[in-house]
Design a protein around this motif. Sequence first.
Motif, PDB file in Angstrom:
ATOM      1  N   ARG A   1       0.823  -1.207   0.000  1.00 19.69           N
ATOM      2  CA  ARG A   1       0.000   0.000   0.000  1.00 19.69           C
ATOM      3  C   ARG A   1       0.857   1.258   0.000  1.00 19.69           C
ATOM      4  O   ARG A   1       1.912   1.304   0.631  1.00 19.69           O
ATOM      5  N   ASN A   2       0.372   2.264  -0.728  1.00 19.56           N
ATOM      6  CA  ASN A   2       0.897   3.625  -0.616  1.00 19.56           C
ATOM      7  C   ASN A   2       2.394   3.696  -0.935  1.00 19.56           C
ATOM      8  O   ASN A   2       3.233   3.911  -0.065  1.00 19.56           O
TER       9      ASN A   2
ATOM     10  N   LEU B   1       5.259  -3.061 -13.331  1.00 16.61           N
ATOM     11  CA  LEU B   1       4.279  -3.010 -12.254  1.00 16.61           C
ATOM     12  C   LEU B   1       3.457  -4.288 -12.277  1.00 16.61           C
ATOM     13  O   LEU B   1       2.926  -4.664 -13.325  1.00 16.61           O
ATOM     14  N   GLN B   2       3.370  -4.965 -11.127  1.00 14.77           N
ATOM     15  CA  GLN B   2       2.629  -6.214 -11.061  1.00 14.77           C
ATOM     16  C   GLN B   2       1.584  -6.164  -9.965  1.00 14.77           C
ATOM     17  O   GLN B   2       1.564  -5.259  -9.127  1.00 14.77           O
ATOM     18  N   ASP B   3       0.716  -7.160  -9.958  1.00 10.85           N
ATOM     19  CA  ASP B   3      -0.475  -7.137  -9.114  1.00 10.85           C
ATOM     20  C   ASP B   3      -0.139  -7.216  -7.622  1.00 10.85           C
ATOM     21  O   ASP B   3       0.944  -7.623  -7.225  1.00 10.85           O
TER      22      ASP B   3
ATOM     23  N   VAL C   1      -0.627   3.332  -5.416  1.00 13.34           N
ATOM     24  CA  VAL C   1       0.693   3.552  -6.008  1.00 13.34           C
ATOM     25  C   VAL C   1       0.634   4.769  -6.916  1.00 13.34           C
ATOM     26  O   VAL C   1      -0.262   4.888  -7.759  1.00 13.34           O
ATOM     27  N   ARG C   2       1.580   5.686  -6.742  1.00 13.13           N
ATOM     28  CA  ARG C   2       1.637   6.904  -7.552  1.00 13.13           C
ATOM     29  C   ARG C   2       3.006   6.994  -8.220  1.00 13.13           C
ATOM     30  O   ARG C   2       4.044   6.905  -7.547  1.00 13.13           O
TER      31      ARG C   2
ATOM     32  N   GLY D   1      -7.654   4.568  -9.715  1.00 11.36           N
ATOM     33  CA  GLY D   1      -7.919   4.395  -8.298  1.00 11.36           C
ATOM     34  C   GLY D   1      -6.971   3.438  -7.619  1.00 11.36           C
ATOM     35  O   GLY D   1      -6.786   3.485  -6.398  1.00 11.36           O
ATOM     36  N   THR D   2      -6.338   2.555  -8.397  1.00  7.46           N
ATOM     37  CA  THR D   2      -5.373   1.590  -7.850  1.00  7.46           C
ATOM     38  C   THR D   2      -3.945   2.073  -8.028  1.00  7.46           C
ATOM     39  O   THR D   2      -3.114   1.971  -7.125  1.00  7.46           O
ATOM     40  N   LEU D   3      -3.671   2.606  -9.207  1.00  6.33           N
ATOM     41  CA  LEU D   3      -2.315   3.011  -9.569  1.00  6.33           C
ATOM     42  C   LEU D   3      -2.418   4.204 -10.494  1.00  6.33           C
ATOM     43  O   LEU D   3      -3.191   4.172 -11.466  1.00  6.33           O
TER      44      LEU D   3
END
Length: 535
Positions: free
Chosen positions: A359-360, A390-392, A397-398, A421-423
């Motif tokens: 997270r974050n 980038l993987q699941d 993530v920003r 909303g996820t990345l």
Amino acid sequence: MPGVYRQARPAGGGPYVFYVSHDGDDENDGMSPEKPWRTLDHANGVRFQPGDRLRLKGGERFRGSVTLEKGEAGSSTEPVVIESYGAGRATIAPRGTSGITVHDTAGVEIRNVSLVGDRKALREGVGIAFRARLPGVRRLDHVRITNVEATGFQNGISVGAEKGAVDGYSDVRVTDVSVHHNLEAGLVFYGPGFEAERPAYAHTGLRIDRVKAYSNAGDPDSDTRNTGSGVVLGSVRDARVMRSVAHDNGSRSAADAEEGPEGIWVYDSTRVVLENNRSYRNRTGSRVDGGGFGLDNNVSRSVMQYNLAYGNDGPGFLVYSGKPTGAHENNVVRFNMSWDDARKLPEYGGIVAYGARMRNLDIYHNTVVMRTEDLASAEAVGNRPPALRLQDGMRGVRVHNNIFATDGGPLVAAQSSYGPGTLRLQGNDYYSTGPWSLDWGAQRFTALDDWRTDSLQEMLDGEPTGSSNDPCLPGLADPVASGAGPGSLVPHCEGEVPLGLGPQVLGVDLGSVDYFGNRVPRSPKAGAAQTPTTG
């Protein structure tokens, strides 16, 4: 050491200075350079008290070892010191064991000595070992290791809290140290197993400065754990590794190992900063790891900044959580440079992030260049590594204001078609000297506009962000010109370098300086360097 004969201390209160030299005699009192002891074994019989010093004559080699047990050693104001005197360093050469071992005590300073292991010590010994073995006690305070070399051991320097011990060491400084040609690692900190519900960190207050960790090859027979790393921090809180170098490690690590080595990496820790370090040409014997820097399992509130990675088998910068504990959170990767990493393993990339319940994570103002010329394996040439992978398993993530550049390989490879909303990717520059490509889930895009429209990435308040401009990196335009140094990754033009998004827009603290220490302006450019150079 356990069972060693402890000789009587001289009359009086001390503290004392004891000398050892090949010109001495164990019948002397050992309390002056004119009347030194001769052997390290004899000196090891002293029970050291606060303020005592053991001084070994510089330029001489002493067979044997030194062990401090509980009840010995000193304090921050009156430490026990082990050091050389005269010209040069003294060398401690143990007989198949560790060189200096400190058990359940601290207030110790070790400086200006070399430790050289033999064939047995390469498998079983440590150059300098600090071991906390007592449960339910407070941390042992004040450790200094300065101007030391350790080579030919299982680990060069190792600081650990053993199983059953809750606390390890605090206020630890390791400075101007060289740890090389050891079997498993150069410098290691470790502690008890991590419990996410009640995280406890064995060691606190670490400062590691100007450490050189190289040619720690790894154990080809160890396939159940990683070996061959430069600097490893485990179970630490409030730690900083700076101005250190890790290179050419891991070349003989096991071919079938499930986990591999890294140059400088962290696990089961919090509030760790890796800054102003270099990590290059690190290897792995297997299909995993072999990278430059890493924030591994259960790392939180930590930062990798102002570092340079290049020519590693694995990723330049790895952020990974293989365990679904939820303890991997609130980390930052900023103002770093990666040049030609993932040379052996194309399944990685320059910067790689993935893991269970991560997270974050903020990834911003990095410069990543991936070229496929002279890759280490034919497989890597056929499956080019991306600048960013980038993987699941992640959320929050920003990815902002980075330069991602390739010579035809994918700029980004994402396992899934992540929604904002996820990345979220914003303000990045995506440039290729070959065909432009970006892998987003099952789709491959060949133009920034098409990907932006389909993914809703690189958008801010309905307006497009990001670019595919030439960032004017001389190493990308002419790879032979500047080699694998920071100069290869500095823009050499003004107009084309894209502007990133400012901190007010991003809502993050960019810090005050860039990779080179230049002030970060209110309207920063993408990438790790904020002041273009000319000429």
